[in-house]
Write a protein that holds these residues in place. Structure first.
Motif, mmCIF file in Angstrom:
data_model
loop_
_atom_site.group_PDB
_atom_site.id
_atom_site.type_symbol
_atom_site.label_atom_id
_atom_site.label_comp_id
_atom_site.label_asym_id
_atom_site.label_seq_id
_atom_site.Cartn_x
_atom_site.Cartn_y
_atom_site.Cartn_z
ATOM 1 N N TRP A 144 -12.036 3.457 9.880
ATOM 2 C CA TRP A 144 -13.060 4.282 10.358
ATOM 3 C C TRP A 144 -13.741 4.660 8.873
ATOM 4 O O TRP A 144 -14.964 4.952 8.747
ATOM 5 C CB TRP A 144 -12.792 5.593 11.046
ATOM 6 C CG TRP A 144 -12.850 5.234 12.364
ATOM 7 C CD1 TRP A 144 -11.802 5.038 13.274
ATOM 8 C CD2 TRP A 144 -13.909 5.343 13.147
ATOM 9 N NE1 TRP A 144 -12.243 4.693 14.624
ATOM 10 C CE2 TRP A 144 -13.538 5.135 14.656
ATOM 11 C CE3 TRP A 144 -15.161 5.819 13.298
ATOM 12 C CZ2 TRP A 144 -14.368 5.192 15.661
ATOM 13 C CZ3 TRP A 144 -16.278 5.575 14.452
ATOM 14 C CH2 TRP A 144 -15.812 5.399 15.631
ATOM 15 N N ARG A 172 -15.752 2.113 7.459
ATOM 16 C CA ARG A 172 -17.130 2.131 8.019
ATOM 17 C C ARG A 172 -18.278 2.878 7.345
ATOM 18 O O ARG A 172 -19.342 2.597 7.662
ATOM 19 C CB ARG A 172 -16.974 2.316 9.619
ATOM 20 C CG ARG A 172 -17.559 1.250 10.516
ATOM 21 C CD ARG A 172 -17.183 1.541 11.966
ATOM 22 N NE ARG A 172 -15.775 0.965 12.303
ATOM 23 C CZ ARG A 172 -15.392 1.305 13.407
ATOM 24 N NH1 ARG A 172 -16.001 1.686 14.527
ATOM 25 N NH2 ARG A 172 -14.098 1.016 13.557
ATOM 26 N N ALA A 173 -17.543 4.186 7.162
ATOM 27 C CA ALA A 173 -18.454 5.173 6.568
ATOM 28 C C ALA A 173 -18.637 5.135 5.068
ATOM 29 O O ALA A 173 -18.717 5.923 4.427
ATOM 30 C CB ALA A 173 -18.067 6.486 6.965
ATOM 31 N N HIS A 174 -18.076 3.916 4.612
ATOM 32 C CA HIS A 174 -18.037 3.704 2.943
ATOM 33 C C HIS A 174 -17.383 4.637 2.330
ATOM 34 O O HIS A 174 -17.719 5.074 1.235
ATOM 35 C CB HIS A 174 -19.508 3.799 2.437
ATOM 36 C CG HIS A 174 -20.608 2.730 3.281
ATOM 37 N ND1 HIS A 174 -20.333 1.400 3.041
ATOM 38 C CD2 HIS A 174 -21.555 2.858 4.068
ATOM 39 C CE1 HIS A 174 -21.293 0.887 3.892
ATOM 40 N NE2 HIS A 174 -21.993 1.570 4.377
ATOM 41 N N GLN A 217 -16.814 15.325 1.000
ATOM 42 C CA GLN A 217 -15.879 14.499 1.745
ATOM 43 C C GLN A 217 -15.372 14.691 2.994
ATOM 44 O O GLN A 217 -15.433 14.066 3.923
ATOM 45 C CB GLN A 217 -15.026 13.832 0.691
ATOM 46 C CG GLN A 217 -15.460 13.238 -0.589
ATOM 47 C CD GLN A 217 -14.390 13.003 -1.776
ATOM 48 O OE1 GLN A 217 -13.583 13.904 -1.818
ATOM 49 N NE2 GLN A 217 -14.464 11.867 -2.370
ATOM 50 N N ARG A 264 -17.771 14.414 5.860
ATOM 51 C CA ARG A 264 -17.920 13.401 6.459
ATOM 52 C C ARG A 264 -16.598 12.881 7.095
ATOM 53 O O ARG A 264 -17.002 12.326 8.463
ATOM 54 C CB ARG A 264 -18.172 12.265 5.194
ATOM 55 C CG ARG A 264 -19.611 12.222 4.789
ATOM 56 C CD ARG A 264 -19.858 11.268 3.622
ATOM 57 N NE ARG A 264 -19.886 12.018 2.406
ATOM 58 C CZ ARG A 264 -20.273 11.517 1.372
ATOM 59 N NH1 ARG A 264 -20.497 10.269 1.197
ATOM 60 N NH2 ARG A 264 -20.174 12.271 0.048
ATOM 61 N N LEU A 315 -16.826 11.824 11.311
ATOM 62 C CA LEU A 315 -15.898 10.756 11.561
ATOM 63 C C LEU A 315 -15.125 11.086 12.738
ATOM 64 O O LEU A 315 -14.835 10.462 13.798
ATOM 65 C CB LEU A 315 -15.310 10.109 10.511
ATOM 66 C CG LEU A 315 -16.057 9.250 9.507
ATOM 67 C CD1 LEU A 315 -15.272 8.460 8.464
ATOM 68 C CD2 LEU A 315 -16.766 8.280 10.340
ATOM 69 N N THR A 329 -24.280 14.531 0.573
ATOM 70 C CA THR A 329 -23.508 14.460 1.507
ATOM 71 C C THR A 329 -24.510 14.602 2.988
ATOM 72 O O THR A 329 -24.403 14.135 3.951
ATOM 73 C CB THR A 329 -22.638 15.713 1.459
ATOM 74 O OG1 THR A 329 -22.020 15.620 0.142
ATOM 75 C CG2 THR A 329 -21.643 15.882 2.651
ATOM 76 N N ALA A 337 -25.864 11.490 3.910
ATOM 77 C CA ALA A 337 -24.755 10.696 4.635
ATOM 78 C C ALA A 337 -24.475 11.303 6.004
ATOM 79 O O ALA A 337 -24.175 10.371 7.075
ATOM 80 C CB ALA A 337 -23.586 10.704 3.813
ATOM 81 N N THR A 338 -24.449 12.527 6.189
ATOM 82 C CA THR A 338 -24.179 13.080 7.367
ATOM 83 C C THR A 338 -25.092 12.766 8.505
ATOM 84 O O THR A 338 -25.001 12.179 9.666
ATOM 85 C CB THR A 338 -24.074 14.695 7.252
ATOM 86 O OG1 THR A 338 -23.109 14.872 6.208
ATOM 87 C CG2 THR A 338 -23.711 15.233 8.578
ATOM 88 N N GLN A 371 -27.075 9.835 8.428
ATOM 89 C CA GLN A 371 -26.890 8.470 8.744
ATOM 90 C C GLN A 371 -25.795 8.302 9.609
ATOM 91 O O GLN A 371 -25.846 7.616 10.381
ATOM 92 C CB GLN A 371 -26.635 7.807 7.577
ATOM 93 C CG GLN A 371 -27.854 7.534 6.532
ATOM 94 C CD GLN A 371 -27.540 6.939 5.166
ATOM 95 O OE1 GLN A 371 -26.384 6.643 4.803
ATOM 96 N NE2 GLN A 371 -28.396 6.918 4.144
ATOM 97 N N LEU A 372 -24.536 9.162 9.511
ATOM 98 C CA LEU A 372 -23.720 8.795 10.379
ATOM 99 C C LEU A 372 -24.051 9.273 11.836
ATOM 100 O O LEU A 372 -23.661 8.521 13.138
ATOM 101 C CB LEU A 372 -22.395 9.695 9.932
ATOM 102 C CG LEU A 372 -21.627 9.189 8.765
ATOM 103 C CD1 LEU A 372 -20.482 10.174 8.504
ATOM 104 C CD2 LEU A 372 -20.874 7.910 9.276
#
Lengths: 586, 219
Positions: free
Chosen positions: B127, B130-132, B149, B152, B156, B179, B182-183, B185-186
């Motif tokens: 996992w 998958r989230a880099h 971090q 994220r 996840l 962040t 990224a959040t 995008q997830l």
């Protein structure tokens, strides 16, 4: 835990002392040739000599043999009391606190009542009912003593059903029992252990005291308190009989106290001030800046190299914004200037505030300078306030910590000057809005006109509109402002200069407008691209996250995420030149 | 199509204060609903009601057409049907647990596959990759990670449960812009597959505009 205790100075002393007493009780009786309960009426009350190191008692028994046997009895009893009070306290307290409702109400009241009674007296009464003997003494001490760890456990667990990790587990469908054993109890164990260790010293004394009164081990068995009582009858003629039992009791109490102290220290999340390393012993320089950092490096005890040579100058009357994503070292920079780094942190380089060498102020000078050299505005205004105290109390705090009273009317003036109705000074923080509380903390931070005000994300808990106002207030009230934030646009709008940080270094610095209009480092550009704009242009994220600051690879730490990488980037780390640290700047 | 969550005329009072009055909404599978408005209009209350963490004083909440509050407590169609993302990322992970344990906790709920320890570590690493976030060791504890971090990882953890509904309360309020991106995008990726819907509360309209399909302004 044991290893961390061993690294703590008091912890090591406590553990060593405890180990010595245990070894004495275990091996002593095997190594020492005399029986503890074999009378020799030919040798009554002989002073210490080569054969009987501690002399003999009134029945001619070897005193050292009796002390060794007594240590074993006392130690077993103390260990039993310790283990049982901690266990019962933990289970009863934690279960009551977790279940809440009527169970908790009953248990809570019982604990309150028990804690209202002096434990020695309670134990005395219980022994009176049960009869004398070491076993009964242990039962009595446990019954009288479980309430204290139970209260601690209950407090640690109370409200845990609102904890965010517990809520997430609940929604994921994890059962109550598994939440209790997985999330809640482990946290309570440490606190209960500290509480029980703190009282272990007292247990030693109470136990000795009660057996001194003849309620514990019965002759001819030996126990430390009872040995004291025996030696008392011949105190004047043979004072040496006191030495053994007294020394062992003292050692046991000291071991418990030292260990408890160290345990409380290493489990306390509040950091103790760290001291600068010897390397940082720099001459008193400083120049004309309100804040000048030179070659500042910070390494945390876990090896994280959070700052790796930071140079910056904050001129008096200006504002400098330190910008970067989480984990870049900006909060560490703020904490260094505040001298709030945890103990054991290695600090190199120098920080001068108003010409004074900040890292080498001793505790007293540091305390005296609080509020005068550096003021601090925290991220969460409510967390910075005591919910039971009025806002006026908080604004007056800078005077109170120096044992003075604020000059008449000055609190009112400050508050009114920041645009708040002084009539609301008596309200507690929860009746104020976030913006108002943050302005009150600004008033407190700048009360003594410190040379530098440090603000760490002062507006991230506020609405966007409020953030603008609060930052303007902050700037107006500070003589020089170090603004730590992740928001590049906000930073640029409220500062004269910007320093962008990445992986513990400043990678770009310059006048705010210039950096915002024409970022030269690819990271600065990426930060800007990821900042949402009011027009709703989609933001561009930056893949990956900053490198671990424990073992940085060679070369530029940003290279793995960079789209302007060149050959040099992988091998050599660029240093700041002409305001940017990059091999291929824009 | 049945709404993942539907609320009809829900309101909630705390003592004399009305936190939320008479609100109705429905979220379809794959939809991201943004909720915004000034402090104190009941954004967080709305989320707690939608997540079933509190019972509305009036009105009804339904999951997949079934009433949430039929009996004594809340009833979800399955464990992990609703998963939360909170504002404070470090507090939403157990500080004593390595992150693989927090990440895969939803898999240990009754009725799930309940993988063993080695399998859970392996899944957590997958996992993260998958989230880099593959540079994060699954054995790290939250204290050694930055707030971004942790956030994220918390997102996840919500996704691991394969939720029908993600509720996120100011997930980016304390985060840096990267962040935050990224959040988004997830969350967007999880809903794009059509398996999940999301309700996201934020006072940052600009950020929300780039993420949500529809925005409710509670002002």
């Amino acid at each position: 835990m044991i290893r961390r205790l061993w690294r703590h100075r008091a912890g090591r002393a406590g553990l060593a002392l405890a180990a010595a007493v245990v070894l004495l009780a275990l091996l002593g009786p095997l190594a020492w040739p005399y029986q503890p309960d074999l009378p020799d009426y030919a040798r009554q009350l002989t002073p210490p000599d080569a054969r009987h190191w501690l002399g003999t008692d009134a029945a001619g028994r070897d005193q050292l043999a009796r002390v060794l046997a007594g240590t074993g009895t006392s130690l077993t009893a103390v260990a039993a009391v310790f283990a049982l009070t901690a266990l019962i306290g933990l289970v009863v307290g934690a279960v009551a606190g977790f279940l809440g409702g009527p169970v908790d109400a009953v248990v809570g009241r019982t604990i309150d009542v028990l804690l209202g009674l002096p434990p020695q007296i309670t134990a005395l009464a219980i022994v009176g009912a049960l009869g004398v003997g070491t076993g009964n003494l242990v039962v009595a001490l446990v019954l009288a003593g479980w309430a204290y760890p139970a209260r601690i456990a209950r407090a640690a667990v109370l409200g845990s059903h609102r904890r965010l990790d517990v809520l997430a587990a609940r929604l994921a469908g994890i059962g109550r029992w598994r939440i209790l054993t997985g999330h809640v109890l482990p946290g309570a164990v440490t606190t209960v252990l500290v509480a029980a260790t703190t009282t272990a010293g007292e247990t030693v004394l109470t136990l000795a005291g009660l057996s001194f009164l003849g309620l514990g081990a019965q002759p001819p068995a030996a126990e430390l308190g009872q040995l004291l009582a025996d030696s008392q009858s011949s105190l004047v003629s043979s004072p040496w009989l006191l030495i053994g039992p007294t020394a062992v009791i003292a050692a046991m109490v000291a071991a418990a106290m030292l260990t408890a102290d160290a345990l409380a220290d290493i489990t306390d999340p509040a950091p103790a001030p760290a001291r600068a390393g010897r390397r940082a012993r720099a001459a008193r320089t400083g120049g004309d800046g309100a804040l000048v950092a030179t070659g500042l490096s910070v390494r945390y005890p876990d090896g994280t190299h959070a700052l790796r040579g930071v140079d910056l100058t904050l001129a008096a009357g200006t504002a400098l914004a330190v910008v970067g994503e989480s984990g870049c070292g900006k909060t560490t920079l703020a904490r260094t200037v505040l001298r709030l780094l945890p103990a054991g942190t290695a600090i190199g380089g120098a920080v001068h505030v108003a010409g004074r060498d900040l890292l080498h102020l001793d505790r007293r000078a540091l305390r005296r300078s609080r509020g005068y050299l550096v003021g601090y505005v925290a991220q969460d205004p409510y967390a910075a306030c005591d919910p039971l105290r009025s806002l006026g109390h908080h604004v007056a705090a800078p005077w109170r910590v120096h044992r003075r009273r604020p000059p008449a009317g000055v609190v009112r003036d400050r508050i009114a000057g920041l645009g708040i109705d002084p009539g609301r000074l008596r309200d507690r923080p929860h009746r104020w809005s976030g913006g108002m509380v943050q302005r009150a903390t600004i008033a407190a931070a700048t009360a003594h006109r410190p040379a530098v005000t440090v603000a760490d994300e002062p507006t991230s808990a506020l609405d966007a509109g409020l953030a603008e106002e609060v930052l303007a207030t902050l700037r107006g009230a500070s003589s020089a402002l170090l603004l730590v934030t992740h928001d590049l646009r906000l930073a640029a709008a409220h500062s004269d200069r910007v320093a962008v940080m990445y992986a513990g270094r400043i990678i770009e610095t310059g006048r705010s407008g210039d950096v915002l209009d024409a970022p030269r480092h690819p990271y600065t550009a990426a930060l800007l691209a990821a900042t949402p704009r009011p027009d709703g242009t989609p933001v561009r994220g930056l893949p990956g996250s900053p490198p671990s600051l424990r073992d940085l690879p060679a070369g530029c730490p940003f290279a793995p995420r960079c789209d302007r990488r060149v050959a040099d980037c992988a091998s050599r780390e660029p240093t700041l030149s002409d305001g940017v640290a990059c091999w291929n700047p824009r | 199509m049945t709404a993942v969550v539907a609320a009809v005329g829900i309101s909630r009072r705390y003592g004399p204060v009305t936190a939320l009055a008479e609100l109705s909404l429905a979220v379809a599978p794959g939809q991201i609903l943004g909720v915004t408005g000034p402090s104190g209009v009941g954004k967080s209350t709305l989320l707690r009601l939608l997540a079933g963490l509190e019972r509305p004083d009036t009105g009804h909440v339904a999951y997949a057409g079934e009433p949430a509050w039929a009996g004594r407590g809340v009833r979800y169609p399955r464990p992990g049907y609703v998963m939360p993302v909170f504002q404070n990322p470090t507090a939403s992970l157990n500080p004593r647990w390595p992150i693989w344990r927090s990440l895969t906790e939803p898999l240990t709920a009754p009725g799930r596959e309940r993988p063993g320890r080695a399998r859970r570590r392996h899944l957590a690493a997958e996992w993260l990759a998958r989230a880099h976030l593959d540079h994060i060791d699954p054995d790290t504890r939250p204290g050694a990670l930055s707030g971004g971090q942790c956030q994220r990882v918390a997102v996840l953890r919500a996704l691991v449960a394969r939720p029908a509904l993600i509720v996120a309360d100011e997930p980016t309020a304390r985060q840096d812009v990267i962040t935050a991106a990224a959040t988004s995008q997830l969350i967007a990726a999880a809903t794009a597959a059509g398996t999940a819907a999301a309700v996201v509360v934020s006072h940052d309209r600009a950020w929300l505009a780039g993420l949500a399909h529809q925005i409710v302004d509670l002002a």
